[in-house]
Design an enzyme around this catalytic site. Structure first.
Site, PDB file in Angstrom:
ATOM      1  N   ASP A 158       0.724  -1.220  -0.024  1.00 32.53           N
ATOM      2  CA  ASP A 158       0.150  -0.147  -0.177  1.00 32.53           C
ATOM      3  C   ASP A 158       1.121   1.424   0.191  1.00 32.53           C
ATOM      4  OD1 ASP A 158      -2.187  -1.709   0.466  1.00 32.53           O
ATOM      5  OD2 ASP A 158      -2.273  -1.841   2.178  1.00 32.53           O
ATOM      6  N   ASP A 176      -7.272  -1.564  -4.407  1.00 31.18           N
ATOM      7  CA  ASP A 176      -8.318  -1.039  -3.552  1.00 31.18           C
ATOM      8  C   ASP A 176      -8.909  -0.874  -4.080  1.00 31.18           C
ATOM      9  OD1 ASP A 176      -7.083  -2.748  -1.296  1.00 31.18           O
ATOM     10  OD2 ASP A 176      -5.374  -1.260  -0.572  1.00 31.18           O
TER      11      ASP A 176
END
Length: 200
Positions: A158, A176
């Protein structure tokens, strides 16, 4: 008198059990596939592949440029680029459960493909069909993108860090974003679905 001439029976015309239709391709059972089915799958595959590639490239860039480095402010006080190795799922839940989460991802893909007609409104028309197709591609790409990370790395990269002061929203990535947009689109579609008319 001429002799009686025996009439030769005309050859019976045998029609094929399955007739070709210029507007579609017959299945083995004689039913006709909807026109453009192959083209639709090609477009879907291309869209998913490009989104997965975008997700993979951005993660590689994050690993190369941001790992072991300080967060890079993009919008000071609101948005940073920061490298995070997420060994769980959304919001940091289920940490160090990489393989169970990978299995869940595979099962989720299987269910989505199996029930795609109901989930994404394959039989719908107009803007609802377009929206359903977009959601389908986004959801597949998001699940596959993070699944590749879990299987190949043992964690998900991330790097998008939004915050307000010291309050940070959980870091996320392109996969995401795809999943979130697909979920929002499907929720919107569910609210606009026509309820079946009740017969008096």
């Amino acid at each position: 008198m001429h002799g009686l001439r025996q009439a030769h029976p005309q050859a019976a015309v045998v029609e094929p059990a399955v007739r070709l239709d210029l507007h579609g391709v017959p299945d083995g059972d004689g039913t006709r596939k909807e026109p453009g089915t192959v083209r639709t799958f090609v477009r879907l595959f291309a869209a998913v592949a490009n989104l997965v590639l975008l997700d993979a490239v951005t993660k590689e860039l994050a690993a190369a440029k941001l790992k072991n480095a300080a967060a890079v402010p993009v919008i000071p006080g609101f948005f940073n680029l920061a490298y995070v190795e997420n060994r769980g799922c959304a919001w940091g839940l289920f940490q160090d459960q990489v393989w169970p989460l990978a299995v869940v991802g595979v099962l989720a893909l299987g269910v989505l493909v199996w029930k795609r007609r109901e989930i994404f409104g394959i039989a719908a028309t107009g803007w609802r069909r377009v929206c359903g197709a977009v959601c389908e591609g986004l959801l597949y790409a998001g699940i596959v993108g993070n699944l590749i990370d879990r299987v190949c790395r043992g964690y998900v990269i991330d790097f998008l860090d939004f915050h307000w002061g010291r309050a940070h929203f959980p870091c996320f990535n392109v996969a995401d974003i795809c999943i979130s947009l697909a979920a929002a689109g499907l929720i919107a579609l569910s609210f606009t679905a026509k309820s079946p008319e009740k017969k008096g």
